[in-house]
Design a protein around this motif. Structure first.
Motif, mmCIF file in Angstrom:
data_model
loop_
_atom_site.group_PDB
_atom_site.id
_atom_site.type_symbol
_atom_site.label_atom_id
_atom_site.label_comp_id
_atom_site.label_asym_id
_atom_site.label_seq_id
_atom_site.Cartn_x
_atom_site.Cartn_y
_atom_site.Cartn_z
ATOM 1 N N ALA A 340 45.655 40.158 39.879
ATOM 2 C CA ALA A 340 46.637 40.197 38.800
ATOM 3 C C ALA A 340 46.153 39.403 37.591
ATOM 4 O O ALA A 340 46.207 39.880 36.445
ATOM 5 N N CYS A 344 44.990 40.959 34.033
ATOM 6 C CA CYS A 344 45.812 40.551 32.889
ATOM 7 C C CYS A 344 44.916 40.205 31.706
ATOM 8 O O CYS A 344 45.177 40.605 30.564
ATOM 9 N N GLU A 392 54.345 41.766 29.100
ATOM 10 C CA GLU A 392 54.856 42.016 30.448
ATOM 11 C C GLU A 392 53.869 41.528 31.504
ATOM 12 O O GLU A 392 54.252 40.906 32.502
ATOM 13 N N ASN A 393 52.586 41.780 31.272
ATOM 14 C CA ASN A 393 51.563 41.345 32.222
ATOM 15 C C ASN A 393 51.520 39.830 32.360
ATOM 16 O O ASN A 393 51.320 39.297 33.458
ATOM 17 N N ARG A 394 51.667 39.133 31.261
ATOM 18 C CA ARG A 394 51.634 37.671 31.317
ATOM 19 C C ARG A 394 52.768 37.136 32.183
ATOM 20 O O ARG A 394 52.595 36.151 32.914
ATOM 21 N N LEU A 396 54.212 38.878 34.651
ATOM 22 C CA LEU A 396 53.934 39.292 36.024
ATOM 23 C C LEU A 396 52.800 38.494 36.660
ATOM 24 O O LEU A 396 52.720 38.385 37.885
ATOM 25 N N ALA A 397 51.912 37.936 35.838
ATOM 26 C CA ALA A 397 50.730 37.270 36.374
ATOM 27 C C ALA A 397 51.033 35.916 37.000
ATOM 28 O O ALA A 397 50.162 35.351 37.678
ATOM 29 N N LYS A 424 52.960 43.179 42.179
ATOM 30 C CA LYS A 424 52.792 42.753 40.788
ATOM 31 C C LYS A 424 51.396 43.093 40.286
ATOM 32 O O LYS A 424 51.217 43.523 39.150
ATOM 33 N N GLN A 427 51.212 46.732 39.377
ATOM 34 C CA GLN A 427 51.891 47.040 38.115
ATOM 35 C C GLN A 427 51.050 46.580 36.927
ATOM 36 O O GLN A 427 50.937 47.285 35.920
ATOM 37 N N ILE A 428 50.437 45.412 37.047
ATOM 38 C CA ILE A 428 49.575 44.928 35.968
ATOM 39 C C ILE A 428 48.420 45.896 35.738
ATOM 40 O O ILE A 428 48.080 46.215 34.590
ATOM 41 N N ASN A 431 49.590 48.824 33.868
ATOM 42 C CA ASN A 431 49.810 48.456 32.467
ATOM 43 C C ASN A 431 48.496 48.352 31.701
ATOM 44 O O ASN A 431 48.387 48.803 30.552
ATOM 45 N N VAL A 432 47.486 47.750 32.329
ATOM 46 C CA VAL A 432 46.199 47.602 31.659
ATOM 47 C C VAL A 432 45.572 48.965 31.397
ATOM 48 O O VAL A 432 44.930 49.175 30.365
#
Length: 508
Positions: A340, A344, A392-394, A396-397, A424, A427-428, A431-432
């Motif tokens: 993650a 990120c 959002e990633n930050r 989730l990380a 998580k 999902q990251i 997103n990436v």
């Protein structure tokens, strides 16, 4: 057909299995399973009190169960633990869960009968995937709820997805010509103790991350050329004196991707820039560090894929079963959180490169990469979408592995939260893929402004792939479908960086 040897599992084979390769346990594994099952039979016949075989579970471990109720004990265990919530896990993840469960049982320390192996194998062979809610496991004592849903379906409870059609489990079993599975002593516990759900989700995230990382390398190199960036920061001597292996590999990859670029050649001797922004110049340092973390996670998850993670562990040579804690998924939780965090940063760097591309003061290109600015917004808002995904990633990380909520009346007083870490991470990674997809659109647009100068042969091939999904921008148009197509292409591995040797985090 891949022959599964649980005592020799490698990452490349796991990837093939994730991609859909057919498989079954090898003969030596089946022999070990039978030997272990016979040992459980002897333990039961001997009358000794052994946790999970003839006792209750968790805080009820001191409650002895009479022999005539052992089958009822195992059935109730599965039913009581089938309490997941949320969306169903993807079919590919469920398939990998089954394979990992076969690997763990195939080590011969779990005491299940061969008929259980046959039932799991039949699900694989018939493409019949139990419907498993994603939420409900804390990663100790194993992935109880997800694995319980897997086994409950084999018992005729819950639902099964056969080739995309979801049916009540009993109806699905009938269609497959199967009878509901009846569990013997210890089998319920052997089947729901274990880290197979967490590990499958984490591996799924990692295999997707490989593809996204590869596309991000291509996007980063394409952005360097679109911005007429310097190639000097990728000089091998710079990375060599630091010595970080990921940095060395990423610098080499970017050099190779840019090799033969007419755009690079056009400003090699007379470039007014002194230094490029960090998002361009420090790609080897940032992406390389992420690559090293992905490699570490791959090693941990490969070990876990073939591990014995149920409880108690049966040692057939001594007719002995020892209670321990191999079901605790802390290694998986840490590995997933590492994935993650690594990804990120890959996404954060990609968004920053896009921000440089659309900023005329930084890029020297038209604002937002459109010729008729004002009337047209160009790539202004796709970069905003990137920013939203980065934010959002930050969030989730933040590592779930540092959290713990005690369960089972305090008996299970420290848990790993591995499934949450793994979900998580997945999902990251998705997103990436979206972030990198937008950068690919922007970088391709930037390259177009340098015509007739061409980028390198490898990056030209990447540029052509991008243009099949996103044509050159002339005036504003509906973006969402193109962005989704680029995101999907990144996740599917069709927008790789053009070099097979760089597509895997495990290549040397």
């Amino acid at each position: 057909m891949i022959s599964l040897n649980p005592e020799s599992v490698d990452f490349a084979t796991l990837r093939k299995l994730w991609q859909g390769g057919a498989c079954s346990l090898d003969a030596a594994s089946l022999e070990r399973v039978a030997t272990s099952s016979d040992a459980v039979g002897r333990i039961v016949a001997g009358g000794a009190t052994v946790y999970g075989i003839n006792t209750g579970f968790g805080l009820l471990a001191n409650t002895r169960i009479p022999a005539d109720r052992l089958s009822e004990l195992q059935r109730n265990l599965i039913l009581s633990h089938s309490c997941g919530l949320g969306d169903a896990l993807p079919r590919r993840v469920v398939r990998l869960m089954i394979i990992l469960k076969l690997l763990g049982l195939g080590r011969g320390y779990s005491g299940v009968r061969p008929v259980v192996i046959d039932a799991l194998q039949d699900l694989l062979d018939r493409d019949a995937m139990p419907v498993i809610p994603a939420q409900g496991s804390v990663g100790a004592s194993g992935d109880l709820a997800p694995l319980a849903h897997l086994i409950a379906a084999m018992m005729g409870e819950g639902r099964i997805n056969i080739g995309g059609e979801v049916l009540p489990a009993r109806e699905a079993l009938a269609r497959l010509g199967q009878s509901p599975l009846e569990l013997g002593p210890k089998e319920g516990l052997a089947l729901i103790n274990g880290t197979q759900a967490s590990t499958a989700i984490a591996l799924d995230a990692l295999f997707m991350a490989e593809r996204v990382f590869s596309a991000a390398l291509g996007a980063g190199a394409l952005s360097v050329d679109a911005l007429k960036g310097s190639i000097r920061p990728f000089d091998p001597r710079i990375s060599a004196v630091r010595g970080q292996p990921g940095q060395i590999r990423v610098a080499a990859a970017i050099r190779k991707l840019l090799e033969g670029s007419a755009i690079v050649a056009s400003h090699a001797g007379d470039c007014g820039k002194v230094q490029d922004p960090y998002s361009l110049r420090c790609q080897p340092q940032v992406m390389g560090a992420s690559l090293d973390l992905l490699l570490h996670a791959a090693g941990t998850l490969t070990i876990e894929a073939g591990a014995v993670t149920d409880n108690p562990i049966v040692f057939a040579d001594e007719d002995n079963a020892i209670s321990g804690g191999n079901f605790h998924a802390q290694p998986v939780a840490f590995a997933a959180d590492i994935i993650a965090m690594a990804m990120c940063e890959v996404g954060s760097l990609s968004e920053r490169r896009t921000a440089v591309l659309i900023d005329p003061k930084m890029s020297g290109l038209p604002a937002f990469l459109t010729d008729d600015g004002g009337v047209n917004s160009g790539l202004m808002i796709p970069q905003v979408t990137q920013a939203a995904l980065v934010a959002e990633n930050r969030s989730l990380a933040f590592p779930a592995s540092v959290d713990s909520v005690p369960t089972s009346a305090g008996q299970e007083d420290h848990v790993s939260m591995a499934p949450i870490s793994a979900r998580k991470a997945a999902q990251i990674v998705r997103n990436v893929a979206g972030i990198v997809g937008v950068e690919l659109i922007a970088a391709a647009q930037g390259i177009d402004y340098h015509a007739p100068l061409a980028t390198s042969p490898r990056l030209t091939a990447l540029h052509e792939k991008i243009r099949t999904l996103s044509p050159h921008l002339v005036s504003d148009r509906y973006w969402a479908d193109e962005m989704a197509a680029l995101q999907s292409a990144v996740l599917e591995g069709t927008l790789d960086n053009g070099d097979e040797a760089l597509l895997t985090v495990t290549s040397g």
